[in-house]
Design an enzyme around this catalytic site. Structure first.
Site: not given
Length: 296
Positions: A99, A174, A242
């Site tokens: 990701s 995502k 993140k």
């Protein structure tokens, strides 16, 4: 001899290890590389082959799959004299399931094309349980022909597999996924504290809520974490921090307002600052408890 493509797997963490093992179970020849010896031992015990370097892992691979924490790690394993692009054969397919930022995926695809290597960005949702059970949702960016070639492999890893658009599109979807998950967990955490402070039977309350419109995959997956205060990492706060950075930056770039997402991003950041970054993201409950005056 198997006619299935030979696979190199780079990154054998919480997600990568069970995912690579599912490919082995499906009959694929998997050679893996990671930095931790115990993870390499786990791979060989499952029937895979351990490689001492990226070069050794990818040299003869038809497909290279990467699953590492963030953009800097993807760049570290992809580029440079010891990286994937320097050692994978021309014509290989690189599937990055990390990701990362959409732009990192776009740049990687461009650089790989110059080496004759095809690329898909294919991040996943479903957490450790989804990886183990091979029921991940996989959102893919790239060319249709490459997606079609990768589909049998992805079918061994997930249940919902969708080509979302060109390179970077999988990462964009995502990012949206992580926004929804974080806001959902925060809402569940607030509900848990509210219910407990009201003296309600928490297990009964969560069961009935999950059977109605308030129900969600997040609540199904995380309600036991809430009940037992079990925050063993399936998906760490550090990683969700993140990801919230990725979605807020990407949203700013395209001019999309994320008012609730911005607040939850700050709550995730504050939890990390309090030393809980290594815990599962369901530990957002701890932040709500602190704000509500509970000793955590």
């Amino acid at each position: 001899m198997s006619t299935l493509p030979r696979i190199a797997w780079i990154g054998l963490g919480i997600m990568g290890s069970p995912m690579s093992e599912n490919l082995i179970k499906a009959g694929y020849d998997v050679t893996g590389h990671t930095l931790e010896q115990d993870k390499l031992d786990r791979l060989t015990a499952a029937g895979g082959t351990a490689a001492a370097s990226i070069a050794e892992a990818v040299r003869d691979a038809d497909v290279v799959i990467t699953m590492v924490p963030a953009s800097p790690q993807v760049e570290a394993i992809a580029y440079g004299p010891d990286g994937i692009l320097a050692h994978a054969r021309s014509g290989a397919l690189l599937i990055d399931m990390s990701s990362i930022t959409p732009q990192t995926s776009i740049d990687l695809a461009k650089a790989a094309r110059e080496k004759g290597i095809r690329v898909l960005d294919a991040p996943v949702s479903g957490g450790e349980a989804g990886a183990v059970e091979a029921v991940l949702s996989i959102m893919v960016g790239g060319e249709q022909a490459d997606f079609d070639a990768a589909k049998p492999i992805l079918d061994a890893l997930g249940r919902t597999i969708v080509l979302c658009g060109p390179h970077g599109s999988g990462q964009t979807v995502k990012a949206a996924n992580q926004l929804i998950v974080a806001v959902n967990i925060q809402a569940c955490a607030e509900a848990v504290v509210f219910l407990e402070k009201s003296g309600v039977d928490l297990k009964a309350a969560l069961d009935v809520l999950n059977g109605g419109l308030a129900g969600s995959t997040v609540l199904t997956r995380k309600k036991d974490n809430f009940l037992a205060r079990d925050f063993k990492p399936g998906f760490r706060i550090d990683l969700h921090h993140k990801d919230m950075g990725i979605v807020t930056e990407a949203a700013r770039t395209v001019g999309a307002a994320l008012p609730v997402g911005a607040v939850v991003a700050q709550l995730v950041a504050s939890l990390r600052a309090q030393g809980d970054g290594g815990l599962d993201h369901s530990a957002l409950l701890r932040s709500v408890e602190r704000l509500s005056g509970s000793q955590v």
